[in-house]
Write a protein that holds these residues in place. Structure first.
Motif, PDB file in Angstrom:
ATOM      1  N   UNK A 280      -6.410  -1.372 -19.390  1.00 57.10           N
ATOM      2  CA  UNK A 280      -6.286  -2.247 -18.224  1.00 57.10           C
ATOM      3  C   UNK A 280      -4.862  -2.698 -17.987  1.00 57.10           C
ATOM      4  N   UNK A 281      -3.926  -2.159 -18.756  1.00 56.64           N
ATOM      5  CA  UNK A 281      -2.501  -2.470 -18.594  1.00 56.64           C
ATOM      6  C   UNK A 281      -1.718  -1.168 -18.658  1.00 56.64           C
ATOM      7  N   UNK A 282      -0.732  -1.047 -17.808  1.00 59.64           N
ATOM      8  CA  UNK A 282       0.062   0.184 -17.776  1.00 59.64           C
ATOM      9  C   UNK A 282       1.339   0.030 -18.591  1.00 59.64           C
ATOM     10  N   UNK A 283       1.941   1.175 -18.879  1.00 61.32           N
ATOM     11  CA  UNK A 283       3.303   1.191 -19.431  1.00 61.32           C
ATOM     12  C   UNK A 283       4.216   1.590 -18.285  1.00 61.32           C
ATOM     13  N   UNK A 298       7.792  -4.113 -18.933  1.00 58.78           N
ATOM     14  CA  UNK A 298       7.132  -2.831 -18.672  1.00 58.78           C
ATOM     15  C   UNK A 298       6.296  -2.354 -19.844  1.00 58.78           C
ATOM     16  N   UNK A 299       6.594  -2.830 -21.050  1.00 58.70           N
ATOM     17  CA  UNK A 299       5.794  -2.488 -22.230  1.00 58.70           C
ATOM     18  C   UNK A 299       4.562  -3.397 -22.246  1.00 58.70           C
ATOM     19  N   UNK A 300       3.766  -3.267 -21.208  1.00 57.05           N
ATOM     20  CA  UNK A 300       2.724  -4.260 -20.970  1.00 57.05           C
ATOM     21  C   UNK A 300       1.515  -4.095 -21.875  1.00 57.05           C
ATOM     22  N   UNK A 301       1.241  -2.893 -22.328  1.00 59.90           N
ATOM     23  CA  UNK A 301       0.124  -2.701 -23.257  1.00 59.90           C
ATOM     24  C   UNK A 301       0.373  -3.491 -24.537  1.00 59.90           C
ATOM     25  N   UNK A 302       1.588  -3.359 -25.054  1.00 59.89           N
ATOM     26  CA  UNK A 302       1.958  -4.073 -26.275  1.00 59.89           C
ATOM     27  C   UNK A 302       1.922  -5.581 -26.033  1.00 59.89           C
ATOM     28  N   UNK A 303       2.421  -6.003 -24.880  1.00 55.20           N
ATOM     29  CA  UNK A 303       2.427  -7.423 -24.556  1.00 55.20           C
ATOM     30  C   UNK A 303       1.011  -7.982 -24.550  1.00 55.20           C
ATOM     31  N   UNK A 304       0.048  -7.215 -24.048  1.00 55.07           N
ATOM     32  CA  UNK A 304      -1.329  -7.697 -24.010  1.00 55.07           C
ATOM     33  C   UNK A 304      -2.032  -7.580 -25.358  1.00 55.07           C
ATOM     34  N   UNK A 305      -1.568  -6.703 -26.201  1.00 55.14           N
ATOM     35  CA  UNK A 305      -2.124  -6.653 -27.556  1.00 55.14           C
ATOM     36  C   UNK A 305      -1.761  -7.919 -28.324  1.00 55.14           C
ATOM     37  N   UNK A 306      -0.563  -8.423 -28.077  1.00 55.00           N
ATOM     38  CA  UNK A 306      -0.136  -9.682 -28.700  1.00 55.00           C
ATOM     39  C   UNK A 306       0.944 -10.325 -27.847  1.00 55.00           C
ATOM     40  N   UNK A 318       6.517  -0.994 -29.468  1.00 56.25           N
ATOM     41  CA  UNK A 318       5.975   0.153 -28.723  1.00 56.25           C
ATOM     42  C   UNK A 318       6.283   1.461 -29.450  1.00 56.25           C
ATOM     43  N   UNK A 319       7.507   1.620 -29.872  1.00 61.58           N
ATOM     44  CA  UNK A 319       7.911   2.854 -30.568  1.00 61.58           C
ATOM     45  C   UNK A 319       7.215   2.995 -31.906  1.00 61.58           C
ATOM     46  N   UNK A 320       6.977   1.883 -32.601  1.00 58.38           N
ATOM     47  CA  UNK A 320       6.310   1.936 -33.899  1.00 58.38           C
ATOM     48  C   UNK A 320       4.838   2.325 -33.777  1.00 58.38           C
ATOM     49  N   UNK A 321       4.261   2.073 -32.602  1.00 59.17           N
ATOM     50  CA  UNK A 321       2.832   2.354 -32.395  1.00 59.17           C
ATOM     51  C   UNK A 321       2.599   3.456 -31.371  1.00 59.17           C
ATOM     52  N   UNK A 322       3.636   4.243 -31.108  1.00 55.12           N
ATOM     53  CA  UNK A 322       3.568   5.243 -30.042  1.00 55.12           C
ATOM     54  C   UNK A 322       2.438   6.234 -30.241  1.00 55.12           C
ATOM     55  N   UNK A 323       2.080   6.523 -31.501  1.00 54.01           N
ATOM     56  CA  UNK A 323       1.015   7.493 -31.788  1.00 54.01           C
ATOM     57  C   UNK A 323      -0.358   6.984 -31.358  1.00 54.01           C
ATOM     58  N   UNK A 324      -0.473   5.678 -31.149  1.00 55.70           N
ATOM     59  CA  UNK A 324      -1.742   5.099 -30.707  1.00 55.70           C
ATOM     60  C   UNK A 324      -1.781   4.853 -29.204  1.00 55.70           C
ATOM     61  N   UNK A 325      -0.679   5.158 -28.539  1.00 53.82           N
ATOM     62  CA  UNK A 325      -0.556   4.860 -27.113  1.00 53.82           C
ATOM     63  C   UNK A 325      -0.461   6.102 -26.245  1.00 53.82           C
ATOM     64  N   UNK A 326      -0.869   7.235 -26.787  1.00 49.51           N
ATOM     65  CA  UNK A 326      -0.709   8.500 -26.071  1.00 49.51           C
ATOM     66  C   UNK A 326      -1.550   8.585 -24.797  1.00 49.51           C
ATOM     67  N   UNK A 327      -2.644   7.811 -24.733  1.00 47.79           N
ATOM     68  CA  UNK A 327      -3.545   7.907 -23.581  1.00 47.79           C
ATOM     69  C   UNK A 327      -3.377   6.768 -22.587  1.00 47.79           C
ATOM     70  N   UNK A 328      -2.426   5.881 -22.833  1.00 45.62           N
ATOM     71  CA  UNK A 328      -2.247   4.772 -21.900  1.00 45.62           C
ATOM     72  C   UNK A 328      -1.612   5.279 -20.613  1.00 45.62           C
ATOM     73  N   UNK A 329      -1.822   4.527 -19.544  1.00 43.76           N
ATOM     74  CA  UNK A 329      -1.298   4.912 -18.234  1.00 43.76           C
ATOM     75  C   UNK A 329       0.205   4.665 -18.179  1.00 43.76           C
ATOM     76  N   UNK A 330       0.966   5.722 -17.933  1.00 45.66           N
ATOM     77  CA  UNK A 330       2.414   5.605 -17.789  1.00 45.66           C
ATOM     78  C   UNK A 330       2.778   5.702 -16.315  1.00 45.66           C
ATOM     79  N   UNK A 331       3.495   4.715 -15.831  1.00 42.50           N
ATOM     80  CA  UNK A 331       3.921   4.681 -14.430  1.00 42.50           C
ATOM     81  C   UNK A 331       5.438   4.628 -14.354  1.00 42.50           C
ATOM     82  N   UNK A 332       5.954   5.167 -13.264  1.00 36.14           N
ATOM     83  CA  UNK A 332       7.389   5.108 -12.998  1.00 36.14           C
ATOM     84  C   UNK A 332       7.605   4.467 -11.632  1.00 36.14           C
ATOM     85  N   UNK A 333       8.857   4.213 -11.267  1.00 34.83           N
ATOM     86  CA  UNK A 333       9.147   3.540 -10.007  1.00 34.83           C
ATOM     87  C   UNK A 333       8.510   4.251  -8.820  1.00 34.83           C
ATOM     88  N   UNK A 334       8.532   5.589  -8.857  1.00 34.97           N
ATOM     89  CA  UNK A 334       7.977   6.362  -7.753  1.00 34.97           C
ATOM     90  C   UNK A 334       6.473   6.253  -7.615  1.00 34.97           C
TER      91      UNK A 334
END
Length: 388
Positions: A280-283, A298-306, A318-334
């Motif tokens: 429910x939160x994007x990166x 922008x690291x909103x998944x991590x922010x909502x985890x804690x 975020x980088x330390x847990x990147x292996x658990x975040x492979x399926x999160x929604x990634x958005x860019x400015x466009x």
């Protein structure tokens, strides 16, 4: 994302430690340049108004960063001391004209319920498809207009500059009415009893009222002082533009962090906190300069985890847990503009949809039903004529 990942799988605790020295440095490298930019704006305007736009752009970005750091103070994560977070957060709120403490209480509710769309309806009180279907055509069009991306400019200015002033006036008027109403019922009722029996729609606790009152005193006082010092026309022009654009940017950023295709939008029953944080939160992947001005929100998944992880630790976490975040929604400015259409909650499908999708589904279902009816009628006619 399947609910197979547990919160305990994430490495969060080491990143929840606040650093007072780093926090102080962040405050200084944000507030001092913001003040200096006001000084430069005055000097630039005396030479040529054409020098103002780049200064106002920078003021807008630093105002945005002030809001981001205020946000951290609201979570008591920027500094180690709760009291220091409250004090610093209050003054950052004054810069952006918003009472920090009442805002942080409402924001905390968002964190507790993110992804539960029965309890929390996002940044613009979004409707469910069922609620939207009960509106007449005019109200449906008005709903669409009010949630158009361009409305973030008007909405942002109202949210910061006008709403807190209105809340104090309306709430005070309501409280005065409550005093007279209480005394009519019981002339011997004491002030303490009157206060405790009052339930305001503009604040929930006495602490929120005090913060709202002090914020208004400081904000309006600074408006009067600076308009006298710099000239009312100049001050309010520059201030309104920078405040409006910074608020609009933050509203848009907040919007896409939760309103996007396939965002987790569940009912209360069966709602899962972890899925709310991860699905429910994007990166939001931003350029380095915008990451700095937005304080890495922008690291909103991590922010909502804690929410206790300060902004300066979000990227490392975020980088330390990147292996658990492979399926999160990634958005860019466009991708941000494309998210603007997700303004309705389909409670049956547990997803966010656009108004166009709503109308398409609304008219498609009867068409299919009528087509089946016509087909059955044709088959019956052929049977009667012996041609089946």
């Amino acid at each position: 994302m399947e609910n197979i990942i547990k919160k305990s799988d994430f490495v969060l605790t080491p990143y929840m430690k606040s650093n007072d020295l780093l926090a102080t440095y962040q405050i200084l490298n944000t507030v001092v340049p913001y003040i200096v930019l006001w000084f430069l704006a005055v000097k630039a305007a005396a030479v040529s108004l054409w020098f103002l736009p780049p200064i106002i752009i920078l003021m807008t970005l630093f105002s945005l960063r002030c809001f981001s750091l205020m946000h951290d103070c609201g979570h008591y994560s920027l500094f180690t001391s709760k009291k220091v977070n409250r004090v610093v957060g209050f003054f950052l709120g004054v810069i952006n004209a918003i009472p920090q403490y009442p805002w942080s209480k409402g924001h905390a509710y968002h964190h507790k319920t993110n992804g539960d769309w029965e309890r929390y309806r996002g940044v613009a009180a979004f409707l469910s498809t069922e609620e939207f279907s009960k509106l007449n055509d005019s109200d449906q069009k008005l709903y669409a207009v009010m949630r158009h991306p361009l409305m973030s400019f008007l909405g942002g200015f109202f949210y910061l500059a006008i709403r807190p002033r209105y809340a104090l006036i309306a709430g005070s008027y309501d409280f005065i009415g409550h005093i007279f109403s209480s005394l009519r019922k019981d002339p011997r009722m004491g002030l303490a009893a009157i206060i405790s029996s009052h339930k305001s729609r503009n604040w929930y606790t006495g602490a929120e009222f005090i913060d709202l009152l002090l914020n208004n005193i400081c904000v309006i006082g600074s408006w009067i002082f600076l308009s006298h010092l710099l000239g009312a026309g100049f001050f309010f022009s520059v201030y309104s533009i920078s405040l409006t654009f910074s608020a609009a940017i933050f509203i848009c950023v907040f919007f896409v962090q939760h309103n996007f295709e396939d965002s987790y939008a569940h009912k209360t029953e069966g709602w899962d906190y972890l899925l709310g944080a991860l699905d429910g939160s994007s990166y939001l992947e931003l350029p380095t300069i915008l990451k700095w001005f937005s304080a890495d929100i922008g690291f909103h998944n991590i922010h909502h985890l804690s929410e206790r992880i300060p902004n300066y630790n979000l990227e490392a976490c975020h980088n330390a847990n990147i292996h658990l975040l492979s399926k999160v929604k990634t958005l860019r400015l466009g991708d941000m503009l494309g998210c603007a259409k997700f303004v309705l909650w389909d409670s049956e499908a547990c997803k966010l949809i656009s108004i166009a999708e709503f109308h398409k589904a609304k008219f498609t279902a009867p068409d299919i039903e009528q087509s089946l009816i016509n087909q059955n009628k044709l088959e019956d006619l052929l049977v009667k004529n012996g041609k089946a």
